[in-house]
Design an enzyme around this catalytic site. Structure first.
Site, mmCIF file in Angstrom:
data_model
loop_
_atom_site.group_PDB
_atom_site.id
_atom_site.type_symbol
_atom_site.label_atom_id
_atom_site.label_comp_id
_atom_site.label_asym_id
_atom_site.label_seq_id
_atom_site.Cartn_x
_atom_site.Cartn_y
_atom_site.Cartn_z
ATOM 1 N N LYS A 55 0.842 -1.207 0.000
ATOM 2 C CA LYS A 55 0.000 0.000 0.000
ATOM 3 C C LYS A 55 0.867 1.244 0.000
ATOM 4 C CE LYS A 55 -3.899 -2.262 2.150
ATOM 5 N NZ LYS A 55 -4.509 -2.760 3.379
ATOM 6 N N GLN A 99 -5.240 -1.464 9.520
ATOM 7 C CA GLN A 99 -5.135 -2.811 8.960
ATOM 8 C C GLN A 99 -5.763 -3.828 9.919
ATOM 9 O OE1 GLN A 99 -3.716 -3.525 5.822
ATOM 10 N NE2 GLN A 99 -4.534 -5.568 6.203
ATOM 11 N N ASP A 122 -11.407 2.775 3.668
ATOM 12 C CA ASP A 122 -11.739 1.347 3.598
ATOM 13 C C ASP A 122 -13.253 1.159 3.467
ATOM 14 O OD1 ASP A 122 -9.952 -0.702 3.384
ATOM 15 O OD2 ASP A 122 -9.477 -0.812 5.526
#
Ligand code: NAP
Length: 295
Positions: A55, A99, A122
């Site tokens: 990422k 995460q 997200d």
């Protein structure tokens, strides 16, 4: 039937990242705006470390700012929440990603709900999930968006197709079902309690597998000519004790029956980060009231 068209997620993702990089260059030029993505990693889960590294790398390659926060596995919930609140306030940060999975002492829902919904790249905040469900503009979860882009690469207009989504998680199954409804599909959501899953799957013109069970979906579960999008990423023991990645679909069987199919790896996987970068651009534009470039 001959062999299915293989939907190339790697190439589609690379093309999307290129469009993002030129959009970012335009935002810098015209508005002095550099979209910034902050990624928070707690602990040392090896798969998460790999994701976070990719990422950061792809964020920088697209010309955006990347802020990495690596915290030890024993970090308290309060400390993670404090960091999220600090990132919520940071004007250089337009996207925040924590995460998952988080260590046991930390309540993931609480952390996700603390992220400012306008920076929730997200798309896991209940505000964004609700906006998606009610057809309002939202930041939408990346893997579901990537899955639908790949389905549309095989068939640009999905209207009227019967889509069967196998899996009902908040991060894949439910949002992908919402997106397909918005594409005017007739949507069935199947899960572990579905009766006669093979028969349900065989009804699908568009079959989305998001289960987490290696090669569960066999060739004779697939309707001839169907589009098959395999979200699964499962590490299994291969020949000679080496591990390899497989999807939730038995690719070798399904490729003989489907009309189009995504491979694993090289299908949905690469789309996820590309869509994350796109969400970061979208969040930055919305926060600064700048028109979102066409991507
Ligand atoms: N970047 C990417 O490409 C990406 C991103 C996210 C996830 N993934 C992969 O996608 C897969 C799914 O992820 P997830 O997070 O959605 O998983 P998850 O939260 O574990 O959800 C799995 C879903 O599959 C259903 N299920 C489990 N066993 C089943 C069975 N035997 N028959 C029918 N349904 C069954 C479950 O049903 P119940 O609800 O009834 O338990 C659940 O809804 C995993 O392989 C994951 O690694 C890939």
């Amino acid at each position: 039937m001959g062999q299915a068209q293989i939907i190339d997620g790697k190439a589609t993702a690379a093309a999307l990242r290129e469009r993002i990089a030129s959009a970012v260059a335009g935002l810098k030029d015209k508005h002095g705006l550099t979209p910034g993505l902050a990624v928070v990693l707690v602990g040392e889960n090896p798969a998460s470390q790999v994701y976070v590294r990719s990422k950061a790398k792809q964020t920088v390659e697209a010309g955006m700012a990347s802020f990495d926060h690596k915290l030890p596995a024993e970090t308290s919930e309060e400390d993670v929440l404090a960091l999220v609140r600090q990132l919520n306030e940071d004007p250089a940060v337009h996207g925040i990603l924590v995460q998952l999975p988080l260590p046991d002492q930390i309540d993931s829902d609480k952390v996700l709900e603390t992220i400012d919904p306008s920076k929730d790249v997200d798309g896991f905040h209940p505000m964004n999930a609700g906006r998606l469900a009610t057809g309002q503009p939202a930041l939408v979860a990346c893997t579901p968006v990537g899955s639908v882009i790949l389905a549309r690469a095989a068939k640009p207009d999905l209207t009227g197709l019967h889509a069967v989504v196998v899996g009902r998680s908040n991060i894949v199954g439910k949002p992908v079902a919402q997106l397909l409804l918005a594409e005017n599909c007739t949507v069935t959501i199947a899960h572990s309690r579905t009766k006669d899953l093979p028969a349900v799957a065989r009804e699908a013109d568009l079959l989305i597998a998001a289960v987490g069970r290696p090669e569960m979906i066999k060739g004779d579960w697939v309707k001839p000519g169907a589009i098959v999008i395999d979200v699964g990423i499962n590490r299994v023991e291969g020949e000679g004790g080496k591990s390899r990645l497989v999807g939730d679909v038995d690719f070798a069987e399904a490729v003989e029956v489907a009309g189009a199919i995504t491979p694993v790896p090289g299908g949905v996987g690469p789309m996820t980060i590309a869509c994350l970068l796109r969400n970061t651009v979208q969040a930055a534009c919305a926060i600064h009231d700048v028109e979102m470039p066409e991507l």
